[in-house]
Design a protein around this motif. Sequence first.
Motif, mmCIF file in Angstrom:
data_model
loop_
_atom_site.group_PDB
_atom_site.id
_atom_site.type_symbol
_atom_site.label_atom_id
_atom_site.label_comp_id
_atom_site.label_asym_id
_atom_site.label_seq_id
_atom_site.Cartn_x
_atom_site.Cartn_y
_atom_site.Cartn_z
ATOM 1 N N ASP A 177 -0.197 0.661 0.748
ATOM 2 C CA ASP A 177 0.426 -0.235 -0.226
ATOM 3 C C ASP A 177 1.858 0.190 -0.539
ATOM 4 O O ASP A 177 2.743 -0.631 -0.703
ATOM 5 N N ARG A 178 2.047 1.502 -0.628
ATOM 6 C CA ARG A 178 3.387 1.988 -0.945
ATOM 7 C C ARG A 178 4.226 2.200 0.299
ATOM 8 O O ARG A 178 5.438 2.377 0.201
ATOM 9 N N ASN A 179 3.564 2.266 1.459
ATOM 10 C CA ASN A 179 4.235 2.647 2.696
ATOM 11 C C ASN A 179 4.920 3.993 2.508
ATOM 12 O O ASN A 179 6.099 4.153 2.756
ATOM 13 N N ASP A 180 4.149 4.961 2.021
ATOM 14 C CA ASP A 180 4.757 6.247 1.726
ATOM 15 C C ASP A 180 3.747 7.381 1.892
ATOM 16 O O ASP A 180 2.558 7.206 1.666
ATOM 17 N N SER A 183 -0.167 6.058 1.876
ATOM 18 C CA SER A 183 -0.559 4.849 1.157
ATOM 19 C C SER A 183 -0.027 3.638 1.910
ATOM 20 O O SER A 183 1.185 3.508 2.111
ATOM 21 N N MET A 185 9.752 0.253 -9.883
ATOM 22 C CA MET A 185 8.712 0.696 -8.951
ATOM 23 C C MET A 185 8.266 2.098 -9.333
ATOM 24 O O MET A 185 9.046 2.966 -9.667
ATOM 25 N N GLU A 186 6.976 2.289 -9.258
ATOM 26 C CA GLU A 186 6.405 3.584 -9.593
ATOM 27 C C GLU A 186 6.679 4.563 -8.450
ATOM 28 O O GLU A 186 6.197 4.387 -7.343
ATOM 29 N N THR A 187 7.498 5.535 -8.702
ATOM 30 C CA THR A 187 7.838 6.446 -7.608
ATOM 31 C C THR A 187 6.929 7.661 -7.624
ATOM 32 O O THR A 187 6.117 7.850 -8.528
ATOM 33 N N TYR A 225 -3.231 6.332 -2.442
ATOM 34 C CA TYR A 225 -3.043 6.967 -1.143
ATOM 35 C C TYR A 225 -4.419 7.066 -0.486
ATOM 36 O O TYR A 225 -5.131 8.035 -0.649
ATOM 37 N N ARG A 284 -2.194 1.212 -6.280
ATOM 38 C CA ARG A 284 -1.651 1.377 -4.936
ATOM 39 C C ARG A 284 -1.903 2.800 -4.436
ATOM 40 O O ARG A 284 -0.992 3.607 -4.290
#
Lengths: 318, 582
Positions: free
Chosen positions: B89-92, B87, B1-3, B54, B52
Motif C-alpha cells: 500500500d505504501r510502496n515502501d 508494504s 501522508m503518514e511517513t 507492511y 496500510r
Amino acid sequence: MTVFQHILIVLGVLFVLLTIAAGLIWVERRLLALWQDRLGPNRAGPLGIFIVVADTLKLFFKEDWIPPFADKWVFVAAPAIVVASVLMSFVIIPFSPVIVIADLNVGLLFFLAMSSLGVYSIVLGGWASNNKYSLLGALRGASQMMAYEVFMGLSLMGVVMLTGSFNLQDIVAAQRSMWFIVYQPLGFILFFIAGVAETHRLPFDIPEAESELIAGYHAEYSGMKFGMFFIGEYLGITLISAMTVTMFFGGWLGPGFLPPWFWFGGKTAIFIGLFILLRASLPRPRYDQLIGFGWKLLLPLVLANLLVTGAVALLLKK
Amino acid sequence: METAVHIVEDMQNRFGSGIILQEPAVDETPTLWVTGENIVTVVDHLRSKISRPYSFLYDLCGIDERNRTKKNHLPPADFTIVYHLFSYDRNDFIRLKVPLQGEYPSLPSITPVFVNANWYEREVYDMFGIRFAGHPHLQRILMPLTWQGHPLRKEHPARATDMGPFQLWDEKQDAEQAALQFRPEEWGMKRHSDDADFMFLNIGPQHPGTHGVLRIILQLDGEEIVDAVPEIGFHHRGAEKMGERQSWHTYIPYTDRVDYLGGVMNNLAYLLAVERLAGIEIPDRARVIRVMLCELFRIASHLVWFGTFAQDLGQLSPVFYMFTDREKIFDIIEAICGGRMHPNWFRIGGVAQDLPGGWARLVQDFVHYFPKKITEYRKMVIDNSLFKARTRGVGIYTLQEAIDWGVTGPGLRACGLEWDLRKKRPYSGYEQFDFEIPTALNGDCYDRSLVRVEEMRQSLRIVAQCLNNMPAGRYKAEHALATPPDKQYTMQDIETLITHFLNVSWGPVIPAGEAMSCIEATKGANGYYLISDGGTSAYRVRIRTPSFPHMQMVPYISKGYTVADLLAILGSVDFVLADIDR
C-alpha cells in the motif's frame, strides 16, 4: 499348403516383424527429429540407419541387472510376456490373401484376448521391481488397460455386425466394395484411441510418464530385458496399425498393379507414422482425467455406435 | 501522508525506548533497532495493527558484526538479525534490526506472524548458529545435517584449503549414511492415518521433473499428496560467503550464477546496490544497454520455463522450438558480450564495453522474428485443451496467500495484483519505457503461464524501444570508483596512474554503509543487501532471491493434488535451484 511352406511363412513373418520393430527405433527418432526441428541420428550409415544396429548391440552389452530386492522369476518373466502376447496377436493378421499364419474363425476374439494379456507384463514387471515408482506405474497401467480394454473390443463389434464374421480374411473380403471406415468412422476413431492407450504411447503413456514416474513400471529394467519392453512397444504399435488397416481400411485390398502385401504394408506404415506424430504433438493428460475420459465419454460413445450400427444393419436386412 | 517517521514515533510511544531510529542508510530505507524481546510485537504491529500495513516479509537475514570496524554509533551487537518488511500500500520498505550479544545468542521466532519466516530463520540458524525460540522446526536447511560449524560466521573458513584435507573415515561414512536414513517422524510426517498407510515417495535429487538437484519427500495416500517436504541445499555454493572474500569487482561473475537463467540481470541487482553505496550515476547509454540485455535475458529465461513446463506435462516438442529461439537470443548476447549464459557483462559504473558495430541489425531481426513465434507457441501449448485440463484449477493460491508466503513476480501478478517493480519502483531508467504489466485472476498454474507468455511480448516491446532510442554517450560512468577505471590519462599523470593501479590490483574501495537493491528479475523480486565496512570487499552480502520463498510455498499449494499435479505446480512456479540455494 505344405507344412514346409507354412513354417516358411511363420519364420518370414517373425523375421519381418522383428526387423520392423528394430527399424522403428530409427524411424521414430528421425520422424520426431523432423517434427522437432532437429537432425536426429544421422551419422552411422546412410541416413543414420545403422543406429538400429548400434542401439541393439548396446542393449545386448549392457549389464543385465536384476535388483536384489526384486522378485526374481516374475521380474524375468514380465518382459517376455509382453513380446510373446503381441507376437501371438500377429498370428491372425492377414498380410495378403495367402500370407496369414492361422486363419482362425474367431480371429478377432483371439486378438482381443492376446492384447489383454499384455497388461500382465506391466503389472507383474512393476510389482516385481519392488520400487515405488514402478508400483505406481503398474497400478496406473492396470487401471488404464481395464478402462480402455472394455471399449476396444466393443468398438470393433460394429465391423463384426457388418461382416457377420470374426474371421479377419472375411472382414477384409467384405470391404471389397467399400472400406469400413466409411460405415464406421466413429468405431475407427474409438478403436484408434483405445489402441494408443493399449500400447501406452503418448498421450496415454501414464504408466511410464517420464517427467513424473521417471520410467514407471520398467524403471528397474536394464539391458535386453528393457529391450524387450522396448520391442514390445514397437510391436504393439505395428499391431494396432495393422489391425486398424485390416478392420477399417481394407487390409491388403488395393489396385492390382502392386502386390497385396505392399498395400497392406504401406497403409500400416501411415498409421505407425500417425502414432509417432501423436507423440510429437500432444501433452499427457492426468491419470484420473484419462480414466474418466475412458469410462465417462468413450464407453457411452462406443455403446451408442454399437446401437446405431445394429439398428441400421437390422433395417437394411429387412 | 503518514511517513515512516510517524510510525517510529508512534511505536516509540507504544514500546518505550527499546526502539531506536538509525540514521538513514545509503538506500534511504528507514531502519529501526528493536530489542529481541520486542521483535514479535513490533512485527505484528507493523503487519496488522497500522493502516496500510507492511504485510510482506521481504527478507530476513543475519550479520556477524564481530569484525566490523565502523559501527557508526550503532547499538552494541555481536550479531544482528535484519528484517525487511514491505508494504504494497505504501510502496515502501522498512528495515528492522535486532542486536544480539554472545557467542550463540537466541531470540524469539516471528513465524507466528509471518509464515514465510520459517525457512529464513532456519537459514539464519544454519549460517550463524543463532536460535529462534518458538520456531516449529529449527533445523539446518542449506548445509548437510552433519556439518560442523556455521558458514557465515566470520571464524568459519571460506576456502577448502583453510579446512585441512578431507578424509572419510569409516565412522564418518557410517555417520553420514545414518544421517541420510529417512525417518518420516523427523520431518513431521505420520506413517499412517486411521484408515490408510501412507507411502513415502522420494522425488529427487535426481528426477527429470525437478529441473535440478531438488529433493521432495512426498507423503502419499494412493496418488494423493498428503504432505510434501522439499529438501534444498544441494546447489548451495556459498555465494554470500564468497562475497566477503572477493573484491567488489571480482564478485560480479558470481552473481551471474545465482539465477543462472537470468544472466546479466543478476549483475544488475548487485551493481545497483554497489553503485548506490559508491554514489555513482550511470550514463544513459549504459542504462539502456543494461535494460536491453536484461529484457533479452528475461525472454530467454521465460522460453526455458515455457519449453520445460510443456515437457513436464508430457508435450515433447515445444522445448526444442523454444530452445532454438533461445539460441537466437544467445547469438545476440554473444555478439554483444562474448558470453552466453553467464556473460558477466555489467561493471561498476556501466558495462564492460560499448555495443559492437552491427548490433542493431541482430536485435532488429529478432524483434521482427519473435512476435509471431509467441503467438504460435501460445496456440501450441497454452490453447491446447489437454494443457488447460492439466493446469486450470491446479496449484491455486489467493492474493493474500501469495503475499503471506512472499510470492513475487509472475506468480504474484497471476493472482490479480498489478505489481511490477519496473513500474512501481523503477530502476535503471525503466520509467522511460512504455510497457504493460500482464496480470491474471485465478492464481493457478494456467494463469501463471499466461502471465509469463504475455511478459515475453512486453519484454520484446522494451527491447524494441531500446533499439530505436539507444542514446549516444559513454558506456561507463566517469567516476573514480567505476571499475575497471578509465585508462585515458594514466600515461600522462602519476596520480591517475596510481589510482588506476590500485583500482585494478586491489579493486575499488566502496565507502562504508549499507544499501539494498530490489529488481524485477525473471522469477520475482531479486535483491542484494550489501554492507560495506569501507574495504575492498563487502563486509556482508545478502542475496534475496525469489525462488527461495516460492519453493517454501510448494508444499502448501500441492496438498490434496496428485503426483502428476505436483510436477505441473513445480513447473508453473518456475524456480532455479541455484536461485534457491545460492
